[in-house]
Design a protein around this motif. Structure first.
Motif, PDB file in Angstrom:
ATOM      1  N   SER A 102       0.596  -1.069   0.491  1.00 33.98           N
ATOM      2  CA  SER A 102      -0.123   0.111  -0.446  1.00 33.98           C
ATOM      3  C   SER A 102       0.719   1.444   0.269  1.00 33.98           C
ATOM      4  O   SER A 102       0.501   2.473  -0.213  1.00 33.98           O
ATOM      5  CB  SER A 102      -1.339   0.159   0.852  1.00 33.98           C
ATOM      6  OG  SER A 102       0.186  -0.343   2.391  1.00 33.98           O
ATOM      7  N   GLU A 103       1.989   0.746   0.612  1.00 35.49           N
ATOM      8  CA  GLU A 103       2.626   2.071   0.388  1.00 35.49           C
ATOM      9  C   GLU A 103       3.575   2.846  -1.236  1.00 35.49           C
ATOM     10  O   GLU A 103       3.694   3.809  -1.005  1.00 35.49           O
ATOM     11  CB  GLU A 103       4.220   2.295   1.733  1.00 35.49           C
ATOM     12  CG  GLU A 103       4.188   1.532   3.105  1.00 35.49           C
ATOM     13  CD  GLU A 103       5.290   0.684   3.267  1.00 35.49           C
ATOM     14  OE1 GLU A 103       6.487   1.216   2.973  1.00 35.49           O
ATOM     15  OE2 GLU A 103       4.970   0.936   5.345  1.00 35.49           O
ATOM     16  N   ALA A 104       3.164   1.902  -2.021  1.00 36.35           N
ATOM     17  CA  ALA A 104       4.326   2.285  -2.978  1.00 36.35           C
ATOM     18  C   ALA A 104       2.780   3.184  -4.177  1.00 36.35           C
ATOM     19  O   ALA A 104       2.760   2.220  -5.306  1.00 36.35           O
ATOM     20  CB  ALA A 104       4.411   0.511  -3.816  1.00 36.35           C
ATOM     21  N   ARG A 105       2.659   4.252  -3.846  1.00 38.04           N
ATOM     22  CA  ARG A 105       1.721   4.955  -4.912  1.00 38.04           C
ATOM     23  C   ARG A 105       2.562   6.431  -4.145  1.00 38.04           C
ATOM     24  O   ARG A 105       3.124   6.389  -3.713  1.00 38.04           O
ATOM     25  CB  ARG A 105       0.500   5.018  -3.890  1.00 38.04           C
ATOM     26  CG  ARG A 105      -0.313   3.810  -3.745  1.00 38.04           C
ATOM     27  CD  ARG A 105      -2.186   3.564  -3.343  1.00 38.04           C
ATOM     28  NE  ARG A 105      -2.881   3.727  -4.324  1.00 38.04           N
ATOM     29  CZ  ARG A 105      -3.953   3.360  -4.743  1.00 38.04           C
ATOM     30  NH1 ARG A 105      -4.889   3.422  -3.149  1.00 38.04           N
ATOM     31  NH2 ARG A 105      -4.633   4.254  -5.272  1.00 38.04           N
ATOM     32  N   ASP A 116      12.784   8.981  -6.605  1.00 39.88           N
ATOM     33  CA  ASP A 116      11.382   8.100  -7.000  1.00 39.88           C
ATOM     34  C   ASP A 116      12.207   6.835  -8.060  1.00 39.88           C
ATOM     35  O   ASP A 116      12.361   7.381  -9.415  1.00 39.88           O
ATOM     36  CB  ASP A 116      10.490   9.064  -7.599  1.00 39.88           C
ATOM     37  CG  ASP A 116       9.554   9.216  -7.595  1.00 39.88           C
ATOM     38  OD1 ASP A 116       8.654   8.044  -8.073  1.00 39.88           O
ATOM     39  OD2 ASP A 116       8.600   9.424  -6.662  1.00 39.88           O
ATOM     40  N   PRO A 117      11.418   5.805  -8.169  1.00 44.42           N
ATOM     41  CA  PRO A 117      11.401   4.846  -9.068  1.00 44.42           C
ATOM     42  C   PRO A 117      11.525   5.196 -10.399  1.00 44.42           C
ATOM     43  O   PRO A 117      11.685   4.475 -11.547  1.00 44.42           O
ATOM     44  CB  PRO A 117      10.521   3.935  -8.095  1.00 44.42           C
ATOM     45  CG  PRO A 117       9.914   4.021  -7.500  1.00 44.42           C
ATOM     46  CD  PRO A 117      10.269   5.558  -6.623  1.00 44.42           C
ATOM     47  N   SER A 118      10.429   5.946 -10.790  1.00 44.08           N
ATOM     48  CA  SER A 118       9.655   6.309 -11.766  1.00 44.08           C
ATOM     49  C   SER A 118      10.922   6.916 -12.755  1.00 44.08           C
ATOM     50  O   SER A 118      10.868   7.153 -14.392  1.00 44.08           O
ATOM     51  CB  SER A 118       8.523   7.240 -11.540  1.00 44.08           C
ATOM     52  OG  SER A 118       9.094   8.144 -11.605  1.00 44.08           O
ATOM     53  N   LEU A 119      12.285   7.573 -11.947  1.00 43.60           N
ATOM     54  CA  LEU A 119      13.247   8.040 -12.787  1.00 43.60           C
ATOM     55  C   LEU A 119      14.735   7.605 -12.794  1.00 43.60           C
ATOM     56  O   LEU A 119      15.382   8.727 -12.577  1.00 43.60           O
ATOM     57  CB  LEU A 119      13.049   9.790 -12.934  1.00 43.60           C
ATOM     58  CG  LEU A 119      13.803  10.435 -13.966  1.00 43.60           C
ATOM     59  CD1 LEU A 119      12.927  10.390 -15.019  1.00 43.60           C
ATOM     60  CD2 LEU A 119      13.804  11.641 -13.370  1.00 43.60           C
ATOM     61  N   VAL A 120      14.638   6.620 -12.021  1.00 46.32           N
ATOM     62  CA  VAL A 120      15.453   5.423 -12.312  1.00 46.32           C
ATOM     63  C   VAL A 120      16.251   5.876 -13.304  1.00 46.32           C
ATOM     64  O   VAL A 120      17.276   6.124 -13.650  1.00 46.32           O
ATOM     65  CB  VAL A 120      15.551   4.927 -11.067  1.00 46.32           C
ATOM     66  CG1 VAL A 120      17.227   3.720 -11.136  1.00 46.32           C
ATOM     67  CG2 VAL A 120      15.343   5.402 -10.066  1.00 46.32           C
ATOM     68  N   GLN A 121      15.527   5.262 -14.310  1.00 43.08           N
ATOM     69  CA  GLN A 121      16.303   4.752 -15.566  1.00 43.08           C
ATOM     70  C   GLN A 121      14.926   5.336 -16.690  1.00 43.08           C
ATOM     71  O   GLN A 121      13.418   4.951 -16.695  1.00 43.08           O
ATOM     72  CB  GLN A 121      16.923   3.519 -15.415  1.00 43.08           C
ATOM     73  CG  GLN A 121      15.833   2.494 -15.912  1.00 43.08           C
ATOM     74  CD  GLN A 121      15.069   2.128 -17.312  1.00 43.08           C
ATOM     75  OE1 GLN A 121      16.424   1.910 -18.669  1.00 43.08           O
ATOM     76  NE2 GLN A 121      14.349   2.350 -17.684  1.00 43.08           N
ATOM     77  N   ASP A 174       1.627   4.616  -9.234  1.00 41.92           N
ATOM     78  CA  ASP A 174       1.350   3.146  -9.081  1.00 41.92           C
ATOM     79  C   ASP A 174       2.020   2.425  -9.040  1.00 41.92           C
ATOM     80  O   ASP A 174       1.874   1.380  -9.400  1.00 41.92           O
ATOM     81  CB  ASP A 174       0.271   3.055  -9.394  1.00 41.92           C
ATOM     82  CG  ASP A 174      -1.254   2.240  -7.946  1.00 41.92           C
ATOM     83  OD1 ASP A 174      -0.655   1.585  -7.186  1.00 41.92           O
ATOM     84  OD2 ASP A 174      -2.588   1.878  -8.217  1.00 41.92           O
ATOM     85  N   GLY A 175       2.810   1.441  -7.988  1.00 45.11           N
ATOM     86  CA  GLY A 175       4.102   1.448  -7.732  1.00 45.11           C
ATOM     87  C   GLY A 175       3.573  -0.423  -7.529  1.00 45.11           C
ATOM     88  O   GLY A 175       4.205  -1.319  -6.707  1.00 45.11           O
TER      89      GLY A 175
END
Length: 411
Positions: free
Chosen positions: A65-68, A226-231, A257-258
């Motif tokens: 639930s935290e991965a948002r 942020d994981p959306s911009l690691v690569q 939403d991860g």
């Protein structure tokens, strides 16, 4: 039917249900017996104990639930208004921050794309001049299983062949990436994506730090990124890419939403947890997918079936976008956007793309250079790590975290 149900049905269009795949699969008598026994055991465990109470088994939804609430917070400082070239305007950057996608845009001519496509096919037929960068032990196994393709032989080959390195270094790509990620950029992986006539679709997936088959993530940012911009991925069509031959599909904005990726890995690590609450038929599908198949996307499809039941609001407001492309065009996207591709239902058209995966120099590329894990029908094998590294494609290396290899030159 709710919008979410309609979205899920549309996402599954073109994919054979897991149960049908299992029943069509040619299994030996011994494998069928092991499959049945495993499913019966899982059914008994489900009936008589609560799996989460057993030592070492945990509630798989503990951190999901935290991965948002992820955001694309771009770090670029080079813009078209100040530098010209192919750098993005501030409006284009703002649009990317909303959708996680840039393009399609032109990179190569039709003639150059065709020449590169033929060159790639010829090199694959000759095992890229006798050097498979993921290791020569993997090719014979995949050939015996009828799975060998340029998707594997071509991995990292832009490190060796200047014509492919030139595409992934093209300013039309690297300038745009610099507007998003920042000036100091590395190409950490190159690969081809081929779909021959009759090939299956690539199932929906989402990945931020590219753990894949490894025990740990491959990309480790130095800061709290942020994981959306690691690569970011740049996907260059070397042939026309259309719905019929397997074009890309996206859920724009889904990087926010991860939960899908987070739960997929938790279920993958805790496979008994994945089987809770399933019928006997579903248990059979799950044991087959997780234990008796080698394809990550078969496992992903089974986990998708489980996850959409566990997270009832997942994809609730999603919109699917199919991206058709002409040969020579490119699309840049964050792999945290859920994405997939159609099957190739044509009789004669092979769809081929060259993809580069890019990150910044402050990110440590770990498992790739230490020897990654490759799953085969005969078990897991470690990548060869000789000759694998990153290439600097924009700016400079101010950190020294990774092996930076020189760009290959003609002659």
């Amino acid at each position: 039917m709710s919008n979410r149900d309609e979205v899920v049905l549309e996402m599954l269009r073109g994919f054979v249900p897991i149960g049908d795949q299992r029943r069509r699969c040619q299994l030996s008598r011994g494998t069928k017996l092991r499959l049945t026994c495993s499913a019966v055991l899982a059914l008994l465990l489900k009936q008589f104990v609560q799996i989460r109470q057993l030592a070492g088994w945990r509630q798989v939804t503990s951190t999901v639930s935290e991965a948002r609430g992820f955001k694309v917070q771009t770090k670029g400082s080079s813009f078209a208004e100040t530098k010209g070239g192919f750098y993005l305007s501030r409006e284009d950057v703002a649009a990317f921050e909303q959708t996680g996608i840039v393009g399609p845009f032109d990179v190569l001519s039709t003639e150059d794309s065709a020449a590169l496509s033929h060159r790639a096919e010829d090199l694959h037929e000759n095992d890229f001049d006798g050097k498979i960068l993921i290791g020569n032990q993997i090719a014979p196994i995949m050939r015996r299983a009828g799975l060998w393709s340029i998707n594997y032989s071509g991995m990292f080959q832009a490190l060796r062949f200047p014509e492919f390195a030139a595409v992934l270094h093209h300013p039309a790509i690297t300038h745009r990436l610099a507007s998003l990620l920042g000036d100091d950029l590395i190409l950490w992986r190159s690969q081809f994506f081929e779909k021959k006539p009759g090939a299956d679709g690539t199932f929906w997936h989402q990945t931020g730090t590219f753990r894949e088959n490894s025990k740990a993530q491959k990309l480790v940012p130095a800061a709290d990124t942020d994981p959306s911009l690691v690569q970011l991925t740049a996907w260059v069509a070397l042939t026309d890419s259309a719905v019929a031959n397997g074009c890309l599909r996206f859920l724009p904005c889904s990087f926010e939403d991860g939960r899908f990726e987070r739960m997929a890995y938790e279920l993958f690590d805790n496979q008994f947890g994945a089987l809770r609450g399933l019928s006997y038929e579903e248990l059979m599908n799950g044991v087959w997918a997780m234990k008796h198949t080698t394809g990550n996307f078969t496992k992903a499809q089974f986990l998708f079936d489980v996850i959409v039941k566990r997270i009832p609001d997942l994809f609730e407001h999603a919109v699917i976008e199919d991206i058709e492309m002409k040969a020579g065009q490119c699309v840049i996207f964050t792999s945290m956007n859920m994405h997939a591709s159609y099957p190739n239902i044509t009789a004669t058209e092979t769809r081929l793309a060259l993809a580069g995966r890019y990150t910044t120099n402050d990110v440590r590329v770990t498992a790739v250079h230490d020897g990654d894990i490759f799953t085969t029908p005969e078990g897991d094998h470690q990548f060869a790590k000789d000759g694998i590294g990153c290439m600097q494609v924009h700016g400079e290396d101010r950190f020294g975290h990774n092996t930076i290899l020189p760009r290959p030159r003609i002659g």
